[in-house]
Write an enzyme that holds these catalytic residues in place. Structure first.
Site, short mmCIF file in Angstrom:
data_model
loop_
_atom_site.label_atom_id
_atom_site.label_comp_id
_atom_site.label_asym_id
_atom_site.label_seq_id
_atom_site.Cartn_x
_atom_site.Cartn_y
_atom_site.Cartn_z
CB THR A 216 -30.46 -61.37 -7.36
OG1 THR A 216 -31.35 -61.56 -8.42
CG2 THR A 216 -31.13 -61.61 -6.06
NE ARG A 244 -37.22 -64.52 -15.47
CZ ARG A 244 -36.27 -64.36 -14.57
NH1 ARG A 244 -36.26 -63.31 -13.79
NH2 ARG A 244 -35.30 -65.24 -14.46
CB VAL A 245 -42.16 -64.56 -11.53
CG1 VAL A 245 -41.70 -64.69 -10.10
CG2 VAL A 245 -43.33 -63.57 -11.63
N GLY A 246 -38.78 -64.62 -11.62
CA GLY A 246 -37.59 -65.46 -11.44
C GLY A 246 -37.64 -66.26 -10.16
CG ASP A 247 -33.88 -67.49 -8.61
OD1 ASP A 247 -33.86 -66.54 -9.42
OD2 ASP A 247 -32.95 -67.74 -7.83
CB THR A 267 -27.48 -64.13 -7.21
OG1 THR A 267 -27.45 -63.34 -8.41
CG2 THR A 267 -26.06 -64.54 -6.83
CG HIS A 269 -30.47 -68.46 -16.37
ND1 HIS A 269 -30.01 -68.87 -17.58
CD2 HIS A 269 -31.73 -68.03 -16.59
CE1 HIS A 269 -30.96 -68.71 -18.49
NE2 HIS A 269 -32.01 -68.20 -17.90
N1 ASP Z 1 -32.05 -64.83 -10.06
C1 ASP Z 1 -32.50 -63.60 -10.63
C2 ASP Z 1 -33.63 -63.88 -11.58
O1 ASP Z 1 -33.55 -64.83 -12.33
C3 ASP Z 1 -31.47 -62.85 -11.34
C4 ASP Z 1 -30.20 -62.66 -10.60
O2 ASP Z 1 -29.86 -63.39 -9.69
O3 ASP Z 1 -29.51 -61.75 -10.91
O4 ASP Z 1 -34.54 -63.10 -11.63
#
Ligand code: ASP
Length: 350
Positions: A216, A244-247, A267, A269
């Site tokens: 990210t 899927r949606v991340g943070d 940034t 997981h």
């Molecule tokens: N945090 C992001 C996600 O889980 C990935 C990342 O930071 O690279 O979508």
């Protein structure tokens, strides 16, 4: 008579109180309140992961270095001219979105099905207004769309085709999904599929190296008016499935800004950052426990996330213009620039 005069500089920064007049009284002069030079600062990241000197060529390292410097300098120039932190973080993130080097915008990773779904969010620390988009497939700059959501809609988060319809209505630049294609990300998807084997195998997913989950981009800034802002944009995780949606687009998880505590972009997981509400937790510690950003940031990244296997990092700026960038991976692409100083770019842990 010695008179102590307190000048409070407005703009949401309660802590910037300057004692003036004491010295003037001592030397028999009329006290003329003089405001100190206002602090301002910007920090950016381009993702965290297994980034070591051993896995990098000098040429590649120079490319990352140059792009991070370009992004932090672009945001800094806006702040230096008295522009807003919102503009600074938007522009810095857009420089990174336009580069194939980072997992956001142009360089977004592939989903399991072989296309790209992008997430982004932005928050204004002065007003607690926020905008976010998730799973967009044709918007060239997801951070620009998140900002449109914040400023020109009555909602906070839009997803998928609805978000794209709004982007079209607002006149944002749309592209084919293939605009985000790249050979290196495609190869990463093939490697990832091989490593996972059976897509139903939850353990195999969890054991994937951090690099499939990271990349990210984000920015945080303090402007001369004392206003904080944060912005984050991503292609998410390589091989993500089922929308899927991340943070990154979750306000409080991947992005947070509050003039009374700090601004954060994360940034890592994403599943962990959502469950541990990372960005808001750090700022809450600053606000309610009176911790500084160094103590609060380290506590969440190293004492909360690391023991449970949550890999990644954050960038933080506070109302005094202090910057902290803790991460629990081998490296995190990052840069900062504080008022009157040169840009500092870093990649590795040491
Ligand atoms: N945090 C992001 C996600 O889980 C990935 C990342 O930071 O690279 O979508």
């Amino acid at each position: 008579m010695i008179q102590s005069q307190l000048i409070t500089i407005t703009g949401g920064n309660m802590k910037r109180i300057i004692g003036a007049g004491v010295l003037a009284g001592l030397v028999g002069l009329t006290a003329t309140p003089v405001a100190a030079e206002e602090p301002f600062a910007i920090a950016i990241h381009g993702g965290a992961g297994t980034i070591t000197r051993a896995t990098m060529t000098p040429a590649r390292e120079a490319e990352y270095h140059a792009k991070l410097k370009e992004a932090v300098d672009a945001g800094y120039a806006i702040l230096e001219q008295g522009g807003t932190s919102l503009d600074a973080v938007t522009v810095a993130v857009q420089v990174l979105e336009d580069s194939p080097l980072f997992n956001a915008g142009r360089g977004a990773v592939y989903t399991w099905d072989g296309h790209h779904e992008l997430d982004a969010s932005i928050m204004n620390g002065a007003t607690a207004e926020a905008g976010a988009v998730a799973s967009v497939t044709t918007v060239k700059s997801p951070i620009a769309l998140a900002r449109e959501v914040m400023e020109n809609s009555v909602h906070v988060m839009l997803t998928g085709p609805g978000a794209e319809a709004f982007a079209k209505q607002q006149g944002l630049e749309l592209v084919e999904n293939s605009y985000f294609n790249s050979k290196s990300r495609y190869e990463a998807l093939q490697r990832m599929k091989k490593q996972v084997g059976n897509p139903q195998d939850k353990t195999a997913w969890q054991q994937l190296p951090a690099d499939y989950k990271h990349g990210t981009v984000g920015a945080v800034a303090l402007d001369k008016d004392g206003n904080l802002a944060a912005a984050t944009s991503t292609g998410g995780m390589t091989g993500k499935r089922w929308g899927r949606v991340g943070d990154a687009p979750i306000i409080g998880a991947g992005t947070w800004a509050d003039n009374e505590s700090c601004a954060i972009s994360a940034t890592g997981h994403g599943e962990y950052f959502i469950r541990y509400h990372v960005a808001a937790d750090i700022c809450a510690r600053v606000k309610y426990l009176n911790q500084d950003i160094f103590t609060a940031g380290d506590a969440v990244i190293f004492d909360v996330l690391e023991p449970v296997g949550g890999t990644g990092g954050v960038i933080i700026v506070d109302p005094q213009g202090q910057v902290h960038m803790p991460f629990n991976t081998e490296g995190m692409y990052r840069a900062k620039r504080q008022a009157g100083q040169a840009a500092e770019v870093a990649i590795y842990k040491n």
